[in-house]
Motif scaffolding. Structure first.
Motif, PDB file in Angstrom:
ATOM      1  N   GLU A  34       0.833  -1.190   0.000  1.00  0.00           N
ATOM      2  CA  GLU A  34       0.000   0.000   0.000  1.00  0.00           C
ATOM      3  C   GLU A  34       0.872   1.245   0.000  1.00  0.00           C
ATOM      4  OE1 GLU A  34      -1.063   0.949   4.597  1.00  0.00           O
ATOM      5  OE2 GLU A  34      -2.036  -0.852   3.773  1.00  0.00           O
ATOM      6  N   ILE A  35       0.234   2.381  -0.340  1.00  0.00           N
ATOM      7  CA  ILE A  35       0.907   3.677  -0.312  1.00  0.00           C
ATOM      8  C   ILE A  35      -0.077   4.717   0.192  1.00  0.00           C
ATOM      9  CG2 ILE A  35       0.334   4.202  -2.729  1.00  0.00           C
ATOM     10  CD1 ILE A  35       3.035   5.617  -2.965  1.00  0.00           C
ATOM     11  N   THR A  36       0.405   5.639   1.006  1.00  0.00           N
ATOM     12  CA  THR A  36      -0.426   6.734   1.499  1.00  0.00           C
ATOM     13  C   THR A  36      -0.082   8.003   0.752  1.00  0.00           C
ATOM     14  OG1 THR A  36      -0.646   5.735   3.690  1.00  0.00           O
ATOM     15  CG2 THR A  36      -1.083   8.093   3.520  1.00  0.00           C
ATOM     16  N   TYR A  37      -1.091   8.666   0.249  1.00  0.00           N
ATOM     17  CA  TYR A  37      -0.916   9.834  -0.615  1.00  0.00           C
ATOM     18  C   TYR A  37      -1.501  11.053   0.095  1.00  0.00           C
ATOM     19  CZ  TYR A  37      -0.606  12.283  -5.124  1.00  0.00           C
ATOM     20  OH  TYR A  37      -0.288  13.153  -6.138  1.00  0.00           O
ATOM     21  N   GLN A  38      -0.719  12.125   0.135  1.00  0.00           N
ATOM     22  CA  GLN A  38      -1.174  13.384   0.728  1.00  0.00           C
ATOM     23  C   GLN A  38      -1.751  14.295  -0.358  1.00  0.00           C
ATOM     24  OE1 GLN A  38      -1.111  13.748   4.071  1.00  0.00           O
ATOM     25  NE2 GLN A  38      -0.111  11.743   4.242  1.00  0.00           N
ATOM     26  N   ILE A  39      -2.938  14.802  -0.140  1.00  0.00           N
ATOM     27  CA  ILE A  39      -3.594  15.710  -1.080  1.00  0.00           C
ATOM     28  C   ILE A  39      -3.665  17.081  -0.428  1.00  0.00           C
ATOM     29  CG2 ILE A  39      -5.626  16.137  -2.506  1.00  0.00           C
ATOM     30  CD1 ILE A  39      -6.327  13.167  -2.182  1.00  0.00           C
ATOM     31  N   ALA A  40      -3.086  18.084  -1.065  1.00  0.00           N
ATOM     32  CA  ALA A  40      -3.063  19.431  -0.488  1.00  0.00           C
ATOM     33  C   ALA A  40      -4.479  19.989  -0.381  1.00  0.00           C
ATOM     34  CB  ALA A  40      -2.201  20.351  -1.350  1.00  0.00           C
ATOM     35  N   THR A  41      -4.668  20.885   0.564  1.00  0.00           N
ATOM     36  CA  THR A  41      -5.960  21.541   0.756  1.00  0.00           C
ATOM     37  C   THR A  41      -6.397  22.226  -0.541  1.00  0.00           C
ATOM     38  OG1 THR A  41      -5.401  21.926   3.065  1.00  0.00           O
ATOM     39  CG2 THR A  41      -7.206  23.238   2.155  1.00  0.00           C
ATOM     40  N   ASP A  42      -7.663  22.091  -0.873  1.00  0.00           N
ATOM     41  CA  ASP A  42      -8.250  22.682  -2.080  1.00  0.00           C
ATOM     42  C   ASP A  42      -7.767  22.026  -3.368  1.00  0.00           C
ATOM     43  OD1 ASP A  42      -9.691  24.500  -0.533  1.00  0.00           O
ATOM     44  OD2 ASP A  42      -8.043  25.955  -0.556  1.00  0.00           O
ATOM     45  N   ARG A  43      -7.131  20.849  -3.270  1.00  0.00           N
ATOM     46  CA  ARG A  43      -6.751  20.092  -4.464  1.00  0.00           C
ATOM     47  C   ARG A  43      -7.671  18.882  -4.604  1.00  0.00           C
ATOM     48  NH1 ARG A  43      -3.436  22.377  -8.084  1.00  0.00           N
ATOM     49  NH2 ARG A  43      -2.555  20.343  -8.629  1.00  0.00           N
ATOM     50  N   LYS A  44      -7.722  18.355  -5.813  1.00  0.00           N
ATOM     51  CA  LYS A  44      -8.518  17.164  -6.114  1.00  0.00           C
ATOM     52  C   LYS A  44      -7.592  16.082  -6.672  1.00  0.00           C
ATOM     53  CE  LYS A  44     -12.572  19.948  -7.431  1.00  0.00           C
ATOM     54  NZ  LYS A  44     -11.938  21.271  -7.273  1.00  0.00           N
TER      55      LYS A  44
END
Length: 231
Positions: free
Chosen positions: A172-182
């Motif tokens: 598995e991998i954990t992905y960070q999504i910046a605020t206000d990004r999709k």
């Protein structure tokens, strides 16, 4: 929120020489609920018969990415680029102020399968451009396209990033999504679980209002997906 776009519900077009599945509205397929996602406008899953292809036609103000899954593409455009894209290759054609091109199955005997991806640029009337590169098949997350072209990536005229994800079995991998990004995930091969959603080949997932997401390959085989980080 995670919204699944099942492969079975995609638009379809079959012209004999071309069998195409449309994740978003394209050509004669129109669905007002699937007009694109953020700047991502088109993902077409195309199968082209041997020796057949798209005759010369024009585009403008669109970032067009082709990713060859099987076979090879013979490309020719009005900027003087004459290239062959083998399996595994990514191509970025920035249509800008206007470009014409043709793309054919380079083989007279073998089928061609590729993904055609359109991303709307954030500036218009740019000088047309062409980029092509094989980024390999390394396990993990490989960045393919960025707004700056940093670290040898393709440079796209949009505040968006395209990455290739290859996950080994039972990983598995954990992905960070910046605020206000999709984020948009398109499943290329194998299977992935995104939280409680299962993705198989051709499926897509729209991710909004999420800052951390874990992608899991629960199977005994490798999984491949394209990851779009979008404004």
């Amino acid at each position: 929120m995670i919204t699944l776009r099942p492969a079975s519900e995609r638009g379809k077009a079959n012209f004999g020489w071309l069998d195409s599945k449309h994740s978003f509205s394209f050509g004669s397929y129109y669905d007002p609920y699937h007009m694109g996602f953020s700047a991502l406008r088109v993902i077409n899953d195309d199968s082209v018969a041997p020796g057949a292809g798209f005759a010369t036609h024009g585009h403008r103000d669109m970032e067009i990415i082709s990713y060859v899954l099987e076979g090879s593409i013979a490309h020719k455009d009005s900027e003087g680029n004459v290239e062959v894209l083998p399996a595994g290759e990514f191509q970025l054609m920035s249509a800008g102020s206007g470009i014409t091109h043709s793309e054919y199955n380079a083989s007279k005997t073998d089928p061609l399968k590729f993904l055609q991806i359109w991303i709307q640029p954030n500036t218009l009337g740019n000088t047309p451009g062409y980029q092509q590169k094989n980024f390999g098949q390394a396990v993990g997350l490989t960045t393919i396209a960025t707004p700056t072209g940093e670290n040898g990536t393709l440079q796209i005229k949009q505040n968006a990033t395209l990455s290739q994800l290859i996950l080994a079995s039972k990983s598995e991998i954990t992905y960070q999504i910046a605020t206000d990004r999709k984020m948009y995930v398109h499943q290329v091969a194998g299977e992935l679980n995104i939280e409680d959603q299962q993705l198989t080949i051709g499926d897509g997932a729209k991710l909004t209002d999420i800052t951390t997401v874990t992608l899991v390959n629960p199977t005994d085989t490798q999984a491949t997906a394209l990851i779009f980080d979008l404004p």
